[in-house]
Scaffold this motif. Structure first.
Motif, PDB file in Angstrom:
ATOM      1  N   LYS A  86       0.962  -1.142   0.116  1.00  0.00           N
ATOM      2  CA  LYS A  86      -0.115  -0.007  -0.093  1.00  0.00           C
ATOM      3  C   LYS A  86       0.910   1.218  -0.178  1.00  0.00           C
ATOM      4  CE  LYS A  86      -3.867  -0.013  -0.261  1.00  0.00           C
ATOM      5  NZ  LYS A  86      -4.474  -0.444  -1.414  1.00  0.00           N
ATOM      6  N   LEU A  87       1.968   1.293   0.705  1.00  0.00           N
ATOM      7  CA  LEU A  87       2.951   2.402   0.473  1.00  0.00           C
ATOM      8  C   LEU A  87       3.352   2.424  -1.072  1.00  0.00           C
ATOM      9  CD1 LEU A  87       5.125   1.740   3.711  1.00  0.00           C
ATOM     10  CD2 LEU A  87       3.594   3.760   3.134  1.00  0.00           C
ATOM     11  N   GLY A  88       3.645   1.500  -1.353  1.00  0.00           N
ATOM     12  CA  GLY A  88       4.022   1.602  -2.982  1.00  0.00           C
ATOM     13  C   GLY A  88       3.030   1.949  -3.812  1.00  0.00           C
ATOM     14  N   GLU A  89       1.873   1.760  -3.227  1.00  0.00           N
ATOM     15  CA  GLU A  89       0.664   2.077  -4.376  1.00  0.00           C
ATOM     16  C   GLU A  89       0.493   3.816  -3.975  1.00  0.00           C
ATOM     17  OE1 GLU A  89      -3.588   2.566  -2.866  1.00  0.00           O
ATOM     18  OE2 GLU A  89      -3.655   0.708  -3.697  1.00  0.00           O
ATOM     19  N   ARG A  90       0.691   4.290  -2.959  1.00  0.00           N
ATOM     20  CA  ARG A  90       0.454   5.802  -2.819  1.00  0.00           C
ATOM     21  C   ARG A  90       1.921   6.249  -3.541  1.00  0.00           C
ATOM     22  NH1 ARG A  90      -3.068   5.908  -2.809  1.00  0.00           N
ATOM     23  NH2 ARG A  90      -3.073   7.856  -3.665  1.00  0.00           N
ATOM     24  N   LEU A  91       3.009   5.720  -3.130  1.00  0.00           N
ATOM     25  CA  LEU A  91       4.103   6.453  -3.872  1.00  0.00           C
ATOM     26  C   LEU A  91       4.035   6.708  -5.221  1.00  0.00           C
ATOM     27  CD1 LEU A  91       7.162   6.982  -3.208  1.00  0.00           C
ATOM     28  CD2 LEU A  91       7.846   4.828  -4.310  1.00  0.00           C
ATOM     29  N   ARG A  95       3.517  10.126  -7.489  1.00  0.00           N
ATOM     30  CA  ARG A  95       4.315  10.404  -8.636  1.00  0.00           C
ATOM     31  C   ARG A  95       3.404  10.862  -9.712  1.00  0.00           C
ATOM     32  NH1 ARG A  95       7.208   6.203  -9.012  1.00  0.00           N
ATOM     33  NH2 ARG A  95       5.852   4.888  -9.785  1.00  0.00           N
ATOM     34  N   ALA A  96       2.511  10.186  -9.925  1.00  0.00           N
ATOM     35  CA  ALA A  96       1.528  10.391 -11.027  1.00  0.00           C
ATOM     36  C   ALA A  96       0.590  11.811 -10.863  1.00  0.00           C
ATOM     37  CB  ALA A  96       0.382   9.241 -11.135  1.00  0.00           C
ATOM     38  N   GLY A  97       0.274  12.003  -9.432  1.00  0.00           N
ATOM     39  CA  GLY A  97       0.018  13.320  -9.081  1.00  0.00           C
ATOM     40  C   GLY A  97       0.891  14.618  -9.535  1.00  0.00           C
ATOM     41  N   VAL A  98       2.064  14.392  -9.420  1.00  0.00           N
ATOM     42  CA  VAL A  98       2.829  15.544  -9.786  1.00  0.00           C
ATOM     43  C   VAL A  98       2.837  15.784 -11.512  1.00  0.00           C
ATOM     44  CG1 VAL A  98       5.384  16.230 -10.086  1.00  0.00           C
ATOM     45  CG2 VAL A  98       4.667  15.218  -8.119  1.00  0.00           C
ATOM     46  N   ARG A  99       2.719  14.636 -12.060  1.00  0.00           N
ATOM     47  CA  ARG A  99       2.673  14.557 -13.590  1.00  0.00           C
ATOM     48  C   ARG A  99       1.310  15.153 -13.926  1.00  0.00           C
ATOM     49  NH1 ARG A  99       5.372   8.615 -14.253  1.00  0.00           N
ATOM     50  NH2 ARG A  99       7.271   9.097 -14.036  1.00  0.00           N
ATOM     51  N   THR A 152       5.327  -2.448  -6.730  1.00  0.00           N
ATOM     52  CA  THR A 152       4.384  -3.433  -6.201  1.00  0.00           C
ATOM     53  C   THR A 152       3.154  -3.549  -7.076  1.00  0.00           C
ATOM     54  OG1 THR A 152       3.293  -1.976  -4.663  1.00  0.00           O
ATOM     55  CG2 THR A 152       5.133  -2.448  -3.817  1.00  0.00           C
ATOM     56  N   PRO A 153       2.546  -4.675  -6.513  1.00  0.00           N
ATOM     57  CA  PRO A 153       1.418  -4.918  -7.211  1.00  0.00           C
ATOM     58  C   PRO A 153       0.161  -3.832  -7.177  1.00  0.00           C
ATOM     59  CG  PRO A 153       1.686  -7.136  -6.069  1.00  0.00           C
ATOM     60  CD  PRO A 153       2.833  -5.723  -5.681  1.00  0.00           C
ATOM     61  N   CYS A 154       0.023  -3.323  -5.996  1.00  0.00           N
ATOM     62  CA  CYS A 154      -1.054  -2.256  -6.137  1.00  0.00           C
ATOM     63  C   CYS A 154      -0.410  -0.820  -6.632  1.00  0.00           C
ATOM     64  CB  CYS A 154      -1.242  -1.951  -4.381  1.00  0.00           C
ATOM     65  SG  CYS A 154      -2.540  -3.159  -3.701  1.00  0.00           S
ATOM     66  N   ALA A 155       0.817  -0.815  -6.620  1.00  0.00           N
ATOM     67  CA  ALA A 155       1.399   0.269  -7.539  1.00  0.00           C
ATOM     68  C   ALA A 155       0.927   0.289  -9.118  1.00  0.00           C
ATOM     69  CB  ALA A 155       2.647   0.497  -7.360  1.00  0.00           C
ATOM     70  N   ASP A 156       1.193  -1.088  -9.379  1.00  0.00           N
ATOM     71  CA  ASP A 156       1.001  -1.354 -10.945  1.00  0.00           C
ATOM     72  C   ASP A 156      -0.534  -1.368 -11.141  1.00  0.00           C
ATOM     73  OD1 ASP A 156       0.893  -2.510 -13.356  1.00  0.00           O
ATOM     74  OD2 ASP A 156       2.198  -4.389 -12.807  1.00  0.00           O
ATOM     75  N   VAL A 157      -1.569  -1.684 -10.302  1.00  0.00           N
ATOM     76  CA  VAL A 157      -2.774  -1.361 -10.646  1.00  0.00           C
ATOM     77  C   VAL A 157      -3.175   0.025 -10.437  1.00  0.00           C
ATOM     78  CG1 VAL A 157      -5.237  -1.793  -9.703  1.00  0.00           C
ATOM     79  CG2 VAL A 157      -3.473  -3.741  -9.776  1.00  0.00           C
ATOM     80  N   THR A 158      -2.621   0.919  -9.556  1.00  0.00           N
ATOM     81  CA  THR A 158      -3.057   2.253  -9.563  1.00  0.00           C
ATOM     82  C   THR A 158      -2.400   3.053 -10.856  1.00  0.00           C
ATOM     83  OG1 THR A 158      -3.310   4.061  -7.895  1.00  0.00           O
ATOM     84  CG2 THR A 158      -1.089   3.258  -8.358  1.00  0.00           C
ATOM     85  N   GLY A 159      -1.416   2.608 -11.326  1.00  0.00           N
ATOM     86  CA  GLY A 159      -0.689   3.214 -12.616  1.00  0.00           C
ATOM     87  C   GLY A 159      -1.570   2.913 -13.680  1.00  0.00           C
ATOM     88  N   VAL A 160      -2.162   1.892 -13.794  1.00  0.00           N
ATOM     89  CA  VAL A 160      -3.197   1.555 -14.809  1.00  0.00           C
ATOM     90  C   VAL A 160      -4.390   2.586 -14.738  1.00  0.00           C
ATOM     91  CG1 VAL A 160      -4.729  -0.180 -16.177  1.00  0.00           C
ATOM     92  CG2 VAL A 160      -2.387  -0.884 -15.352  1.00  0.00           C
ATOM     93  N   GLN A 161      -4.930   2.745 -13.513  1.00  0.00           N
ATOM     94  CA  GLN A 161      -6.067   3.358 -13.267  1.00  0.00           C
ATOM     95  C   GLN A 161      -5.824   4.725 -13.486  1.00  0.00           C
ATOM     96  OE1 GLN A 161      -6.775   2.291  -9.160  1.00  0.00           O
ATOM     97  NE2 GLN A 161      -7.940   0.477  -9.408  1.00  0.00           N
ATOM     98  N   GLY A 162      -4.636   5.373 -13.249  1.00  0.00           N
ATOM     99  CA  GLY A 162      -4.482   6.698 -13.263  1.00  0.00           C
ATOM    100  C   GLY A 162      -4.448   7.218 -14.831  1.00  0.00           C
ATOM    101  N   LEU A 163      -3.920   5.986 -15.908  1.00  0.00           N
ATOM    102  CA  LEU A 163      -3.733   6.417 -17.159  1.00  0.00           C
ATOM    103  C   LEU A 163      -4.759   7.301 -17.769  1.00  0.00           C
ATOM    104  CD1 LEU A 163      -2.159   3.140 -18.687  1.00  0.00           C
ATOM    105  CD2 LEU A 163      -0.955   5.452 -18.585  1.00  0.00           C
ATOM    106  N   GLY A 164      -6.132   6.615 -17.356  1.00  0.00           N
ATOM    107  CA  GLY A 164      -7.384   7.325 -18.018  1.00  0.00           C
ATOM    108  C   GLY A 164      -7.286   9.015 -17.640  1.00  0.00           C
ATOM    109  N   LEU A 165      -7.075   9.258 -16.313  1.00  0.00           N
ATOM    110  CA  LEU A 165      -6.930  10.623 -15.655  1.00  0.00           C
ATOM    111  C   LEU A 165      -5.877  11.484 -16.663  1.00  0.00           C
ATOM    112  CD1 LEU A 165      -7.009   9.932 -11.972  1.00  0.00           C
ATOM    113  CD2 LEU A 165      -9.008  10.964 -13.210  1.00  0.00           C
ATOM    114  N   LEU A 166      -4.707  10.826 -16.706  1.00  0.00           N
ATOM    115  CA  LEU A 166      -3.602  11.600 -17.566  1.00  0.00           C
ATOM    116  C   LEU A 166      -4.099  11.889 -19.138  1.00  0.00           C
ATOM    117  CD1 LEU A 166      -0.887  13.005 -17.053  1.00  0.00           C
ATOM    118  CD2 LEU A 166       0.304  11.010 -17.580  1.00  0.00           C
ATOM    119  N   GLN A 167      -4.730  10.859 -19.587  1.00  0.00           N
ATOM    120  CA  GLN A 167      -5.145  11.066 -20.925  1.00  0.00           C
ATOM    121  C   GLN A 167      -6.117  12.189 -21.015  1.00  0.00           C
ATOM    122  OE1 GLN A 167      -6.426   6.991 -21.850  1.00  0.00           O
ATOM    123  NE2 GLN A 167      -4.115   6.429 -22.508  1.00  0.00           N
TER     124      GLN A 167
END
Length: 248
Positions: A86-91, A95-99, A152-167
């Motif tokens: 979960k720490l890896g997820e928030r990390l 990072r995505a939030g900065v972008r 981490t696994p949760c970091a991977d999943v949250t990265g995919v979820q955030g793609l739509g926001l960045l797009q």
């Protein structure tokens, strides 16, 4: 404020083509007589789930301190790898939030007018907070004996979820108001996730982290409220030609 959204030739709705719409609806009525498809979609998805590998894994502690810490937690029935995940997820999310805020800054840099309260400096302050929270989480993972460079696994999943926001944010067609709507969605996820993380580290007995994370959570609540206010002002200005009235 310049508004890219206006009335125009939009023919996506059924009412724009009533004759063709009637034919389409008639086809739906005929579907009642069509036998069910031979493929059981739910069974197919279940088969995929049964054969699927996990999204990833959490590596073992990267230091002796981490090894001893994980062993101590295990003796208490706690699973340190869940916290590190979960720490890896928030990390990853910070990072995505900065972008995301960098993209919003780029979107408004040439905007002729902005909703009341929204300034480049205000956005930069929130972006810098997101960067500071990234550094805080990276340090926390190090202190627990983990590796902050691990996805981490949760970091991977949250990265995919955030793609739509960045797009949505980087789409050149989206307006300032739509960018703010995107930020609000991101901030809402962020605040709820920080609240969960504070509860999690508190459960593990890491009082120092719980205190630091509580301050980060408070800042994220401020971010959400500020973005919500900017969005409300932008939508009100588009709809009524004036900012949202201030509540007494």
């Amino acid at each position: 404020m310049q508004d890219k959204i206006s009335m125009g030739l939009n023919r996506t709705g059924l009412k724009a083509s009533p004759l063709i719409a009637d034919e389409l609806l008639e086809q739906f009525d005929l579907q009642d007589d069509v036998p069910a498809p031979a493929i059981d979609v739910h069974a197919l998805r279940r088969a995929y789930r049964e054969d699927a590998e996990p999204v990833g894994s959490v590596p073992p502690p990267a230091s002796l301190k981490g090894v001893f810490g994980a062993a101590k937690e295990a003796l208490s029935g706690n699973r340190m790898h869940v916290l590190l995940d979960k720490l890896g997820e928030r990390l990853a999310y910070e990072r995505a939030g900065v972008r995301l805020y960098e993209a919003m800054l780029d979107k408004i840099v040439d905007a002729p007018d902005l909703p009341p309260g929204l300034t480049i400096q205000a956005l930069r302050e929130i972006r810098d907070d997101e960067a500071a929270h990234f550094a805080l989480l990276s340090d926390a993972i190090e202190r627990l004996g983990g590796d902050p460079t691990t996805q981490t696994p949760c970091a991977d999943v949250t990265g995919v979820q955030g793609l739509g926001l960045l797009q949505a944010m980087t789409d050149p067609r989206t307006t300032t108001a739509q960018g703010l709507q995107t930020l609000l969605a991101a901030e809402r996820i962020d605040t709820v996730s920080w609240e969960l993380l504070v509860s999690l580290v508190d459960g593990f007995g890491h009082d120092d982290l719980a205190s630091e994370f509580s301050r980060a959570y408070a800042r994220e609540l401020e971010h959400e409220e500020r973005v919500r206010g900017w969005l409300a002002a932008a939508v009100n200005e588009r709809a009524f030609g004036e900012p949202e009235p201030k509540s007494s």
